[in-house]
Design a protein around this motif. Structure first.
Motif, short mmCIF file in Angstrom:
data_model
loop_
_atom_site.label_atom_id
_atom_site.label_comp_id
_atom_site.label_asym_id
_atom_site.label_seq_id
_atom_site.Cartn_x
_atom_site.Cartn_y
_atom_site.Cartn_z
N VAL A 72 1.65 1.05 0.70
CA VAL A 72 0.79 1.74 1.64
C VAL A 72 -0.21 0.72 2.16
N ARG A 73 -0.35 0.69 3.48
CA ARG A 73 -1.33 -0.20 4.12
C ARG A 73 -2.48 0.65 4.66
N PHE A 74 -3.67 0.40 4.09
CA PHE A 74 -4.89 1.06 4.55
C PHE A 74 -5.52 0.16 5.60
N ALA A 75 -5.67 0.67 6.82
CA ALA A 75 -6.34 -0.10 7.86
C ALA A 75 -7.80 -0.29 7.45
N PRO A 76 -8.47 -1.31 8.01
CA PRO A 76 -9.88 -1.48 7.70
C PRO A 76 -10.65 -0.18 7.96
N ARG A 77 -11.47 0.19 7.02
CA ARG A 77 -12.33 1.38 7.08
C ARG A 77 -11.56 2.71 7.08
N ALA A 78 -10.30 2.68 6.69
CA ALA A 78 -9.50 3.92 6.66
C ALA A 78 -10.06 4.94 5.67
N MET A 79 -10.72 4.47 4.62
CA MET A 79 -11.24 5.37 3.60
C MET A 79 -12.76 5.52 3.69
N GLY A 80 -13.34 5.21 4.85
CA GLY A 80 -14.77 5.44 5.03
C GLY A 80 -15.56 4.18 5.29
N PRO A 115 -2.11 9.11 -6.01
CA PRO A 115 -1.29 7.96 -5.60
C PRO A 115 -1.52 7.63 -4.12
N ALA A 116 -1.55 6.35 -3.82
CA ALA A 116 -1.77 5.90 -2.45
C ALA A 116 -0.79 6.56 -1.48
N GLY A 117 0.44 6.77 -1.91
CA GLY A 117 1.45 7.38 -1.05
C GLY A 117 1.09 8.77 -0.58
N ALA A 118 0.27 9.49 -1.35
CA ALA A 118 -0.13 10.84 -0.96
C ALA A 118 -1.17 10.85 0.15
N LEU A 119 -1.73 9.69 0.47
CA LEU A 119 -2.78 9.61 1.49
C LEU A 119 -2.27 9.17 2.86
N VAL A 120 -0.98 8.90 2.97
CA VAL A 120 -0.41 8.41 4.22
C VAL A 120 -0.63 9.43 5.33
N ASP A 121 -1.18 8.94 6.46
CA ASP A 121 -1.40 9.81 7.62
C ASP A 121 -0.67 9.28 8.86
N ASP A 122 0.04 8.18 8.74
CA ASP A 122 0.77 7.52 9.83
C ASP A 122 -0.13 7.11 10.99
N HIS A 123 -1.42 7.02 10.72
CA HIS A 123 -2.36 6.54 11.73
C HIS A 123 -3.13 5.36 11.14
N LEU A 124 -4.06 5.62 10.23
CA LEU A 124 -4.83 4.56 9.59
C LEU A 124 -4.25 4.16 8.23
N ILE A 125 -3.45 5.04 7.68
CA ILE A 125 -2.84 4.78 6.37
C ILE A 125 -1.33 4.95 6.56
N ARG A 126 -0.61 3.83 6.45
CA ARG A 126 0.82 3.83 6.75
C ARG A 126 1.65 3.33 5.58
N ARG A 127 2.85 3.83 5.50
CA ARG A 127 3.79 3.43 4.46
C ARG A 127 4.81 2.48 5.07
#
Length: 168
Positions: A72-80, A115-127
């Protein structure tokens, strides 16, 4: 403080498709008493900032290679707003501390390790899938939540396994 690393001569453990590896990719910044350092520079004895626990002494770091791994790739600031300007890449099974609307809506709690995979939104958080990823797992006396590239993640659950390359 930066440390010189001496890796053992033993072959690095590898995981394959179907396993659920956890850990941090090289280049991930970890907050320590010496400031933010890339995970690959950490060794036993370093003091790492933990959520709610102050600084904890790192007991060991084990390194493995994950092959054909879903990440899972979290874009910068994806989690706040506390996240850094750096993206974070972790395996899909890596537990992430969620403390926002996602925890309340999905789990009915103020905060939850998921799990990181449960946070995927296909916008800022991608698998995506990587052919190969070197992973570092941090071991403390007890499980901790640490900040990696500004995102709160769970450390390894127990003491470092024996027979694997450790950084001391």
């Amino acid at each position: 403080m930066l440390h010189l690393l001496s890796l053992p001569d033993a072959p690095m453990p590898m995981t394959g498709r179907g396993s659920r590896p956890c850990g941090l990719a090289a280049g991930t910044l970890i907050r320590t008493m010496d400031g933010e350092l890339p995970v690959e520079y950490l060794t036993a004895g370093d003091r790492v900032l933990t959520r709610g626990g102050g600084f904890a002494t790192l007991r060991a770091v084990d390194v493995s290679i994950a092959r054909d791994v879903d990440v899972v790739r979290f874009a910068p600031r994806a989690m706040g707003r506390h996240a850094t300007d750096r993206a974070l890449v972790v395996p899909v099974a890596q537990p992430v501390l969620t403390r926002d609307w996602r925890a309340r809506v999905v789990y009915g709690q103020d905060h939850v390790l998921t799990p990181a995979g449960a946070l995927v939104d296909d916008h800022l958080i991608r698998r995506k899938r990587l052919a190969r990823l070197r992973l570092f797992r941090l071991h403390f006396d007890s499980p901790q939540v640490i900040r990696a590239n500004g995102i709160d993640l769970a450390s390894a659950r127990g003491k470092a396994p024996t027979g694997t390359p450790l950084l001391h």
